[in-house]
Structures are given as C-alpha cells and as structure tokens.
Design an enzyme around this catalytic site. Structure first.
Site, PDB file in Angstrom:
ATOM      1  N   LYS A   1       0.923  -1.063  -0.117  1.00 48.81           N
ATOM      2  CA  LYS A   1      -0.057   0.114  -0.173  1.00 48.81           C
ATOM      3  C   LYS A   1       1.072   1.312   0.081  1.00 48.81           C
ATOM      4  CE  LYS A   1      -3.190   0.017   3.251  1.00 48.81           C
ATOM      5  NZ  LYS A   1      -3.961  -0.071   4.241  1.00 48.81           N
TER       6      LYS A   1
ATOM      7  N   LYS B   1       3.777  -2.010  11.366  1.00 45.37           N
ATOM      8  CA  LYS B   1       2.142  -1.968  12.134  1.00 45.37           C
ATOM      9  C   LYS B   1       2.440  -2.476  13.461  1.00 45.37           C
ATOM     10  CE  LYS B   1      -2.280  -1.316  11.105  1.00 45.37           C
ATOM     11  NZ  LYS B   1      -2.888  -0.286  10.231  1.00 45.37           N
TER      12      LYS B   1
ATOM     13  N   GLY C   1      -2.706   6.261  13.958  1.00 42.31           N
ATOM     14  CA  GLY C   1      -3.818   5.491  14.388  1.00 42.31           C
ATOM     15  C   GLY C   1      -4.363   4.420  13.549  1.00 42.31           C
ATOM     16  N   ASP C   2      -5.149   3.615  14.036  1.00 39.54           N
ATOM     17  CA  ASP C   2      -5.950   2.487  13.377  1.00 39.54           C
ATOM     18  C   ASP C   2      -7.019   2.364  14.270  1.00 39.54           C
ATOM     19  OD1 ASP C   2      -5.693   0.554  10.988  1.00 39.54           O
ATOM     20  OD2 ASP C   2      -6.143  -0.753  12.709  1.00 39.54           O
TER      21      ASP C   2
ATOM     22  N   THR D   1      -8.595   8.915   4.649  1.00 37.52           N
ATOM     23  CA  THR D   1      -8.885   7.471   4.060  1.00 37.52           C
ATOM     24  C   THR D   1     -10.185   7.491   3.544  1.00 37.52           C
ATOM     25  OG1 THR D   1      -7.477   6.791   6.123  1.00 37.52           O
ATOM     26  CG2 THR D   1      -8.535   5.042   5.064  1.00 37.52           C
TER      27      THR D   1
ATOM     28  N   SER E   1      -0.656  10.808   5.775  1.00 32.63           N
ATOM     29  CA  SER E   1       0.236  10.739   6.794  1.00 32.63           C
ATOM     30  C   SER E   1       1.899  11.095   6.347  1.00 32.63           C
ATOM     31  CB  SER E   1       0.311   9.366   7.481  1.00 32.63           C
ATOM     32  OG  SER E   1      -0.770   9.006   8.514  1.00 32.63           O
TER      33      SER E   1
END
Ligand code: NDP
Length: 446
Positions: free
Chosen positions: A114, A126, A165-166, A210, A377
């Site tokens: 990605k 991650k 963040g997620d 997003t 980001s």
C-alpha cells in the site's frame, strides 16, 4: 501457480500455521503476482520472496497499567517493522482485543505494498495491543498509552519508524502517545507520529483522508468503466474514522448512503443524518442503536448489514477484516451491488473476493482503495520536516492526485501483464510489489 511462489507459500504455511490472517494476506498477494515470477526467474536465485515475507524485526512487550479502581492489568504490546526498503517503517497502531502477532503481520505485510503504491518514501510496519479501549475512562486510556509508549519509544523515530492511528487509536490516543514520547525523549519531534491534533503538528485532512481517498478511488473505478456520471446508492459498513469520512465524501458527491453499521448492528435510513452518527460515535462513543431516537427517523437492526435485504449499487466495507464471506458477497450481489471498494484492510475473505471476480463485480482492494490515509500521513511528515502547514485545499488536492495515480498504476500493471484492466487486485499487488523488489535489489541482499 508459479513453482517458486508455491514453494514459498507452502513453507510459510508450515512455519506460521497459527497465523491464519497473515497466511490469507500473503496467499492473496503471492497468487495474484505469480505472473511476475514467471517472467523474472532470477528473483528465485536472489530469494526475493523469502526476504519479502519475513519482517525485518518484530517487537513484543508487556504493557502494565492501573485502572481507576487501582486494579492492575497487563496487556501485550507489539510493533512489526516489516520492510524499510522505501523509507522509515510506516503504519498504524491498533488497540482491539482481537490483536495478536498474526493480525499485525497481516496488516504490516499489506502496508508494505500500500505504501509503495503511494510512491512516497515510506516503508511498511504495524503495531498495537490487545487492549480494549471500549468503556475505559479518559484517565485509563492515558495511563495505558503512557505505559505502551514507555517501551515503544526506544524503537521509533521520525527517520526510523513512524506510527499512526488505526482501530481504537484516534486523535486522543495519538495525543497521549506522542506527549509521552516527547516527555521521555526530551525532544520535540512531531514527525515521529502522524494523525496528531492540528494544534501540535497534525495535518489538515488527515482525519478525513482514508474515507475521502476511498471515494476518490471509487470515482476512478467508475470512470474506468464509463460510469463517471453515476449517482450510486451506497452501503458503508463501520461507523468509525474511515466509515464516517467515506460517508461524508460520498454525500458530497451527491451519492445516497442508505446504511451504516457498527460491531453490533446497522442503521438503514433513506435520509441518513451523518451529524447524528458523528455525535454518537465521536462524542458519546456509543452504539448506533441510539440513532433512530436521536435522528427522529431510520431503523436499527442487530447483525451484519451485509446479511440484510436492501437495494444498493456500491458497498464500502470500512469496519474490520473478514467481515464479508462468500455467502454475504452473494447476498450483496442479490441486493444489486456491483462495486465493492475496501476502506478497511482485508474486509472480504478469499471466498468473497472470488465471488466478486466471478460475477463481474468491480473490486477495489484495501491496499489501493484505502491508501489515502497513509498517503496523507506521509504529507503530514513532509509538513513536519518543513515546519509549515498546508491548507485543507492543498492537502485535499494532493490526496486526490495520489488516488488518481494509484488507480492509474493498477490499470498500467494490468495492461503490462496482459490482464483485465479492472483486475485491481492483481494490478495493485503487482505495481506495489515491483516497486519494493526494485528497491530491495538495488540495495543489496537485505
Ligand atoms: P475505528 O476504530 O475508528 O472504527 C472501526 C469501526 O468498525 C467501528 O464502527 C466498529 O464498531 C466497527 N467494527 C469493529 N469490529 C467490527 C466487527 N467485528 N464487525 C462489524 N463492525 C466492526 O477504526 P478505523 O475507522 O480507523 O479503521 C477501520 C478499518 O480501516 C480497519 O480495518 C483499519 O485497519 C482500516 N484503515 C484505517 C485507516 C485510518 O486512517 N484510520 C487507514 C487505512 C485502513 P464499534 O463502534 O461498535 O466499535
């Protein structure tokens, strides 16, 4: 399937048998890029795939914290630093009880390709924890974030690893995490984190990126098949950060969003009031069950929105992984759905993807369709490095261009390998992978 690809996949299935989501993600990427290895037999001699599937580093640590009653708890914290061939590791932190090493490896692996598709200088990573932020007080969240950062700080930095963040990690959590990093390190390095508040180095449009980017990508998909003037009826699953801003941009485009969901149920409303959803989810942090009463219209039902009998053209899954299986994909098709674009990471399982492709549904995989978040980001990192801020319009325009470019790369990769130009799954995986492999080989044998 190419014999080399098959061998690497089988080896991995033996080694990581207990990580189903990771194996699912790797299998999808490797099978859809098999053709690349047919044409580049030298990649096997250089063990390119073995290097690619193995994370450069994985860190696991304990996160002790005290709740408001003075009771101690211990959670697991992780950071998977997957691949830095293109730049510092970049990828979010997820706080959710389902988090384990396998899930973070799947997310980190996806993140490599990605991030490559954005063409910005960022590697893949991650992290997160099995901590459940639901029902916790503000003070409990702060203490948890501080304990998490007390270990994580030694592994990250603006030029090494830049988290964001997620799920379960929004602007509040990023604030506590970044604040504690600054305190321990004794330096002001806003570029170490993205998704920060606007007051201390955050970028305009990052919160929206997003979801907005997802809709920009869908516009390109529609154009690709001559449907640029379509005004589809849309179902969005989830009602978190990605879902809310996908819904907002879809409405701005004049599309009709008729349903949204959360982990317990879904709302259906021909006149969906996004402000009410925002209030419930961003302010009260409550359940969508409150929606009909607060909005004065609409219905709430328990269960998955993808099991419901509704009439819609486009689905934007923006909740979590493996939300859609083969049966749900069939139900979506029967509801009229002909385009699925993923705001979430891997929301469609293998059977669902096969169903989409076998039934001529347009399918935009997460690593292309939701790349607008990480792209913005990276724009936040650029602004931090330059110590200036771009306007909303400037960031939005760059985001829009990046999504157009990602779409074009998918189509170009399909054309290059003689594939159907709407096979976004293969196109995204091939385009991302080629960029990473090229960088890895040029840098030696790591
Ligand atoms: P949030 O935590 O803000 O929202 C998650 C949403 O999904 C919530 O509405 C939650 O419901 C719902 N949900 C959680 N579990 C389930 C489930 N098992 N079934 C149905 N719904 C569920 O997360 P984000 O919006 O940030 O992330 C959503 C997805 O998008 C994730 O896959 C993430 O990895 C991906 N993503 C996020 C990016 C970002 O910038 N934030 C960037 C790229 C991808 P409830 O409110 O009840 O908890």
């Amino acid at each position: 399937m190419n014999a080399y690809v098959e061998r690497v996949l089988n080896d991995l299935k033996k080694k990581d048998a207990y990580q189903p989501e990771f194996l699912q993600a790797v299998e999808e990427v490797l099978t859809s890029t098999s053709i690349v290895f047919d044409l580049h037999p030298l990649y096997e001699d250089k063990a390119v795939l073995e290097r690619l599937v193995e994370p450069e580093r994985m860190i696991q640590f304990k996160v002790p914290w005290m709740d408001d009653r003075g009771v101690y708890h211990v959670n697991r914290g992780y950071r998977v630093q997957y691949n830095s061939a293109l730049g510092p590791y970049k990828g979010g932190l997820r706080f959710h009880p389902s988090v384990n090493l396998g899930i973070l490896k799947f997310l980190g692996f996806e993140q490599i390709f990605k991030n490559a598709l954005t063409t910005l200088p960022i590697g893949g990573g991650k992290g997160g924890s099995d901590f459940d932020p639901k029902g916790k007080s503000d003070e409990e969240i702060m203490r948890f974030c501080q304990s998490f950062m007390t270990e994580l700080y030694r592994h990250i930095g603006p030029d090494t690893d830049v988290p964001a963040g997620d799920m379960g990690v929004g602007v509040r959590e990023v604030g506590y995490l970044y604040g504690h990093y600054r305190r321990i390190r004794g330096v002001v390095e806003p570029g170490v984190f993205t998704g920060k508040s606007l007051g201390f180095g955050g970028s305009l449009i990052r919160k929206e990126a997003t979801g907005y980017g997802l809709v920009y990508f869908v516009c390109e998909m529609l154009k690709n098949v001559g449907l640029e003037n379509a005004k589809p009826r849309v179902v969005v699953s989830g009602s978190g950060n990605v879902a809310i801003y996908a819904c907002e941009k879809a409405k701005q485009m004049g599309w009709q969003v008729i349903a949204m969901s959360d982990s317990k149920g879904y709302i259906v409303d021909e006149h969906l009031d996004l402000d009410v959803v925002k209030h419930i989810k961003e302010v009260e942090r409550g359940s969508l069950a409150l929606y009909p009463e607060y909005a004065g219209h609409g219905e709430y039902h328990e269960g998955s929105v993808y099991d419901a009998s509704l009439a819609y053209d486009v689905a934007l899954p923006c909740a979590t992984q493996n939300e859609i299986n083969g049966e749900r994909a069939m139900n979506m098709y029967n509801c009229g759905c002909r385009l699925v674009a993923e705001g979430a990471n891997m929301p469609s399982n293998k059977d669902a993807v096969a169903y989409y492709l076998n039934h001529g549904m347009l399918y935009g995989p997460g690593k292309a369709a939701n790349a607008g978040g990480v792209a913005t980001s990276a724009l936040e990192m650029s602004q931090n490095s330059m110590r200036l801020s771009w306007t909303s319009a400037e960031v939005d325009e760059r985001l829009h261009q990046i999504m157009i470019n990602i779409h074009a790369q998918c189509v170009d990769a399909c054309n290059k390998y003689g594939l159907d130009p709407t096979n976004y799954m293969a196109g995204a995986n091939i385009a991302g992978m080629e960029r990473v492999i090229e960088a890895m080989l040029a840098q030696g044998d790591y």
